[in-house]
Design an enzyme around this catalytic site. Sequence first.
Site, mmCIF file in Angstrom:
data_model
loop_
_atom_site.group_PDB
_atom_site.id
_atom_site.type_symbol
_atom_site.label_atom_id
_atom_site.label_comp_id
_atom_site.label_asym_id
_atom_site.label_seq_id
_atom_site.Cartn_x
_atom_site.Cartn_y
_atom_site.Cartn_z
ATOM 1 N N GLY A 179 0.814 -1.219 0.000
ATOM 2 C CA GLY A 179 0.000 0.000 0.000
ATOM 3 C C GLY A 179 0.846 1.266 0.000
ATOM 4 N N CYS A 180 1.928 1.227 0.757
ATOM 5 C CA CYS A 180 2.793 2.409 0.875
ATOM 6 C C CYS A 180 3.573 2.650 -0.416
ATOM 7 C CB CYS A 180 3.742 2.250 2.054
ATOM 8 S SG CYS A 180 2.850 2.085 3.622
#
Length: 161
Positions: free
Chosen positions: A44-45
């Site tokens: 996600g990051c």
Amino acid sequence: MAIVVNKSIPEFEANATGGIKVSNTSHHGQIVVLYFYPKDNTPGCTTEAMQFRDKYKDFVKAGATVFGVSRDNMKSHDEFKLKLELPFELIADTEEKMCHMFGVVKNKIMYGKKVKGIERSTFLIGPDGVLVEEWRGLKVPGHVDEVLKSVKALKALKKAA
């Protein structure tokens, strides 16, 4: 001290990649986007960082400076930045001072255990150092476009003033 929308952000100082020191006054006169994320090199990051990277020129054109913030150390940030070719700097908040100041440290359940994690959040700070808008507990898809829209609106507002 907690941060509040429409109030000046409290004093802070932090180190970022590129040997830069960032503080509550270091970017006065510029719109600042601070995005807090849990960890370098996680799915996600990585997606979020790439989306900020891909829209970076639009942020600069709209008069904004972007900083990513996480608890990772400088070595991790340097590698993450290099790997993804990020055009903006990453702040290493290893002591969680900024994370606590912005209230992004949250209790999470991971594999059945309570852990303290970082809630994905973004903060928009005006050229006068006042917090204009915040997004907390957000989902990555579409978020960067939403932040860019707010930056453009803020720039238009400042021009009209």
